[in-house]
Design a protein around this motif. Structure first.
Motif, PDB file in Angstrom:
ATOM      1  N   ALA A  36       0.839  -1.204   0.000  1.00 32.00           N
ATOM      2  CA  ALA A  36       0.000   0.000   0.000  1.00 32.00           C
ATOM      3  C   ALA A  36       0.873   1.253   0.000  1.00 32.00           C
ATOM      4  CB  ALA A  36      -0.897   0.011   1.229  1.00 32.00           C
ATOM      5  N   HIS A  37       0.407   2.247  -0.737  1.00 39.43           N
ATOM      6  CA  HIS A  37       1.113   3.523  -0.711  1.00 39.43           C
ATOM      7  C   HIS A  37       0.102   4.658  -0.826  1.00 39.43           C
ATOM      8  CE1 HIS A  37       0.815   3.742  -5.127  1.00 39.43           C
ATOM      9  NE2 HIS A  37       1.114   2.455  -5.098  1.00 39.43           N
ATOM     10  N   VAL A  38       0.372   5.708  -0.098  1.00 43.21           N
ATOM     11  CA  VAL A  38      -0.478   6.901  -0.081  1.00 43.21           C
ATOM     12  C   VAL A  38       0.428   8.072  -0.385  1.00 43.21           C
ATOM     13  CG1 VAL A  38      -1.953   8.363   1.334  1.00 43.21           C
ATOM     14  CG2 VAL A  38      -1.997   5.891   1.649  1.00 43.21           C
ATOM     15  N   GLY A  39      -0.031   8.929  -1.252  1.00 42.77           N
ATOM     16  CA  GLY A  39       0.814  10.060  -1.602  1.00 42.77           C
ATOM     17  C   GLY A  39       0.039  11.200  -2.199  1.00 42.77           C
ATOM     18  N   ILE A  40       0.742  12.286  -2.359  1.00 43.13           N
ATOM     19  CA  ILE A  40       0.164  13.471  -2.962  1.00 43.13           C
ATOM     20  C   ILE A  40       1.226  14.103  -3.861  1.00 43.13           C
ATOM     21  CG2 ILE A  40       0.816  14.958  -1.046  1.00 43.13           C
ATOM     22  CD1 ILE A  40      -1.820  16.464  -1.529  1.00 43.13           C
ATOM     23  N   THR A  41       0.778  14.651  -4.953  1.00 44.99           N
ATOM     24  CA  THR A  41       1.665  15.356  -5.861  1.00 44.99           C
ATOM     25  C   THR A  41       1.389  16.840  -5.732  1.00 44.99           C
ATOM     26  OG1 THR A  41       1.652  13.494  -7.393  1.00 44.99           O
ATOM     27  CG2 THR A  41       2.371  15.613  -8.256  1.00 44.99           C
ATOM     28  N   THR A  42       2.426  17.585  -5.423  1.00 47.39           N
ATOM     29  CA  THR A  42       2.282  19.039  -5.329  1.00 47.39           C
ATOM     30  C   THR A  42       2.902  19.669  -6.562  1.00 47.39           C
ATOM     31  OG1 THR A  42       4.336  19.228  -4.085  1.00 47.39           O
ATOM     32  CG2 THR A  42       2.300  19.054  -2.811  1.00 47.39           C
ATOM     33  N   GLN A  43       2.322  20.757  -6.978  1.00 49.08           N
ATOM     34  CA  GLN A  43       2.793  21.441  -8.172  1.00 49.08           C
ATOM     35  C   GLN A  43       3.029  22.908  -7.847  1.00 49.08           C
ATOM     36  OE1 GLN A  43       0.227  20.858 -11.514  1.00 49.08           O
ATOM     37  NE2 GLN A  43       1.940  20.832 -12.907  1.00 49.08           N
ATOM     38  N   HIS A  44       4.193  23.399  -8.210  1.00 44.61           N
ATOM     39  CA  HIS A  44       4.565  24.782  -7.965  1.00 44.61           C
ATOM     40  C   HIS A  44       4.929  25.432  -9.296  1.00 44.61           C
ATOM     41  CE1 HIS A  44       4.998  23.852  -3.691  1.00 44.61           C
ATOM     42  NE2 HIS A  44       5.692  22.775  -4.067  1.00 44.61           N
ATOM     43  N   SER A  45       4.662  26.710  -9.398  1.00 47.25           N
ATOM     44  CA  SER A  45       5.123  27.485 -10.546  1.00 47.25           C
ATOM     45  C   SER A  45       6.127  28.503 -10.022  1.00 47.25           C
ATOM     46  CB  SER A  45       3.962  28.191 -11.231  1.00 47.25           C
ATOM     47  OG  SER A  45       3.098  27.248 -11.809  1.00 47.25           O
ATOM     48  N   GLU A  46       7.358  28.361 -10.434  1.00 48.02           N
ATOM     49  CA  GLU A  46       8.422  29.222  -9.950  1.00 48.02           C
ATOM     50  C   GLU A  46       9.067  29.955 -11.115  1.00 48.02           C
ATOM     51  OE1 GLU A  46      11.146  26.766  -7.834  1.00 48.02           O
ATOM     52  OE2 GLU A  46       9.649  26.137  -6.370  1.00 48.02           O
ATOM     53  N   ARG A  47       9.403  31.211 -10.872  1.00 53.45           N
ATOM     54  CA  ARG A  47      10.129  31.992 -11.872  1.00 53.45           C
ATOM     55  C   ARG A  47      11.621  31.850 -11.619  1.00 53.45           C
ATOM     56  NH1 ARG A  47       6.641  37.538 -12.211  1.00 53.45           N
ATOM     57  NH2 ARG A  47       4.738  36.510 -12.887  1.00 53.45           N
ATOM     58  N   LEU A  48      12.380  32.050 -12.684  1.00 56.58           N
ATOM     59  CA  LEU A  48      13.828  32.044 -12.536  1.00 56.58           C
ATOM     60  C   LEU A  48      14.257  33.304 -11.795  1.00 56.58           C
ATOM     61  CD1 LEU A  48      15.166  30.919 -16.021  1.00 56.58           C
ATOM     62  CD2 LEU A  48      15.147  29.629 -13.922  1.00 56.58           C
ATOM     63  N   SER A  49      15.408  33.248 -11.201  1.00 53.26           N
ATOM     64  CA  SER A  49      15.970  34.407 -10.531  1.00 53.26           C
ATOM     65  C   SER A  49      16.187  35.522 -11.565  1.00 53.26           C
ATOM     66  CB  SER A  49      17.301  34.024  -9.890  1.00 53.26           C
ATOM     67  OG  SER A  49      17.993  35.157  -9.468  1.00 53.26           O
ATOM     68  N   PRO A  50      15.926  36.774 -11.193  1.00 53.46           N
ATOM     69  CA  PRO A  50      16.177  37.867 -12.141  1.00 53.46           C
ATOM     70  C   PRO A  50      17.635  37.934 -12.601  1.00 53.46           C
ATOM     71  CG  PRO A  50      14.846  38.652 -10.319  1.00 53.46           C
ATOM     72  CD  PRO A  50      15.274  37.257  -9.973  1.00 53.46           C
ATOM     73  N   ALA A  51      18.558  37.528 -11.749  1.00 50.26           N
ATOM     74  CA  ALA A  51      19.971  37.535 -12.143  1.00 50.26           C
ATOM     75  C   ALA A  51      20.221  36.559 -13.297  1.00 50.26           C
ATOM     76  CB  ALA A  51      20.847  37.178 -10.944  1.00 50.26           C
ATOM     77  N   ILE A  52      19.575  35.402 -13.259  1.00 51.49           N
ATOM     78  CA  ILE A  52      19.733  34.421 -14.335  1.00 51.49           C
ATOM     79  C   ILE A  52      19.092  34.938 -15.619  1.00 51.49           C
ATOM     80  CG2 ILE A  52      19.121  32.082 -15.088  1.00 51.49           C
ATOM     81  CD1 ILE A  52      19.357  31.238 -12.152  1.00 51.49           C
ATOM     82  N   SER A  53      17.936  35.596 -15.498  1.00 52.49           N
ATOM     83  CA  SER A  53      17.273  36.153 -16.674  1.00 52.49           C
ATOM     84  C   SER A  53      18.132  37.230 -17.328  1.00 52.49           C
ATOM     85  CB  SER A  53      15.915  36.735 -16.290  1.00 52.49           C
ATOM     86  OG  SER A  53      15.076  35.724 -15.785  1.00 52.49           O
ATOM     87  N   VAL A  54      18.709  38.108 -16.506  1.00 57.68           N
ATOM     88  CA  VAL A  54      19.585  39.159 -17.040  1.00 57.68           C
ATOM     89  C   VAL A  54      20.807  38.535 -17.702  1.00 57.68           C
ATOM     90  CG1 VAL A  54      21.109  41.065 -16.369  1.00 57.68           C
ATOM     91  CG2 VAL A  54      18.791  40.940 -15.449  1.00 57.68           C
ATOM     92  N   LEU A  55      21.359  37.507 -17.080  1.00 52.42           N
ATOM     93  CA  LEU A  55      22.510  36.820 -17.653  1.00 52.42           C
ATOM     94  C   LEU A  55      22.179  36.224 -19.021  1.00 52.42           C
ATOM     95  CD1 LEU A  55      25.448  35.893 -17.128  1.00 52.42           C
ATOM     96  CD2 LEU A  55      24.471  33.790 -16.219  1.00 52.42           C
ATOM     97  N   LEU A  56      21.002  35.613 -19.150  1.00 52.97           N
ATOM     98  CA  LEU A  56      20.590  35.059 -20.446  1.00 52.97           C
ATOM     99  C   LEU A  56      20.469  36.148 -21.511  1.00 52.97           C
ATOM    100  CD1 LEU A  56      17.892  32.424 -19.407  1.00 52.97           C
ATOM    101  CD2 LEU A  56      20.070  31.972 -20.526  1.00 52.97           C
ATOM    102  N   VAL A  57      19.899  37.294 -21.144  1.00 53.06           N
ATOM    103  CA  VAL A  57      19.743  38.392 -22.095  1.00 53.06           C
ATOM    104  C   VAL A  57      21.115  38.913 -22.535  1.00 53.06           C
ATOM    105  CG1 VAL A  57      18.927  40.765 -22.346  1.00 53.06           C
ATOM    106  CG2 VAL A  57      17.448  39.056 -21.291  1.00 53.06           C
ATOM    107  N   VAL A  58      22.024  39.108 -21.583  1.00 53.79           N
ATOM    108  CA  VAL A  58      23.357  39.629 -21.913  1.00 53.79           C
ATOM    109  C   VAL A  58      24.142  38.638 -22.768  1.00 53.79           C
ATOM    110  CG1 VAL A  58      25.579  40.273 -20.888  1.00 53.79           C
ATOM    111  CG2 VAL A  58      23.452  41.147 -19.903  1.00 53.79           C
ATOM    112  N   VAL A  59      24.097  37.368 -22.410  1.00 52.15           N
ATOM    113  CA  VAL A  59      24.816  36.352 -23.194  1.00 52.15           C
ATOM    114  C   VAL A  59      24.230  36.245 -24.604  1.00 52.15           C
ATOM    115  CG1 VAL A  59      25.254  33.863 -23.372  1.00 52.15           C
ATOM    116  CG2 VAL A  59      25.634  35.051 -21.208  1.00 52.15           C
ATOM    117  N   GLY A  60      22.902  36.269 -24.710  1.00 54.53           N
ATOM    118  CA  GLY A  60      22.274  36.212 -26.032  1.00 54.53           C
ATOM    119  C   GLY A  60      22.661  37.388 -26.903  1.00 54.53           C
ATOM    120  N   ALA A  61      22.671  38.595 -26.310  1.00 56.49           N
ATOM    121  CA  ALA A  61      23.072  39.781 -27.076  1.00 56.49           C
ATOM    122  C   ALA A  61      24.543  39.689 -27.471  1.00 56.49           C
ATOM    123  CB  ALA A  61      22.812  41.033 -26.250  1.00 56.49           C
ATOM    124  N   GLY A  62      25.384  39.183 -26.576  1.00 57.22           N
ATOM    125  CA  GLY A  62      26.803  39.030 -26.887  1.00 57.22           C
ATOM    126  C   GLY A  62      27.041  38.046 -28.019  1.00 57.22           C
TER     127      GLY A  62
END
Length: 71
Positions: A36-62
């Protein structure tokens, strides 16, 4: 080097999109006792850190600038 320009554009767009769109993440939490097993699945929606987003934009432009200079 059109491929380098296209890769830079894709990375730049992913960086811009990561500011607004959260990425879904799910986890399973459960207890098992024999067959027997009992469980639950939780779901979260998380955004990336703004530092990572800025890094992606700068690297893409470069990469795009490097792709234009090489042609």
């Amino acid at each position: 080097m059109k491929a380098l320009l296209a890769i830079g554009l894709v990375v730049l767009i992913l960086g811009i999109v990561s500011f607004a769109i959260p990425f879904p993440h799910s986890e399973y939490h459960g207890l098992r006792a024999g067959d027997a097993h009992v469980g639950i699945t939780t779901q979260h929606s998380e955004r990336l850190s703004p530092a990572i987003s800025v890094l992606l934009v700068v690297v893409g432009a470069g990469i795009m600038i490097a792709g234009k200079r090489s042609t």
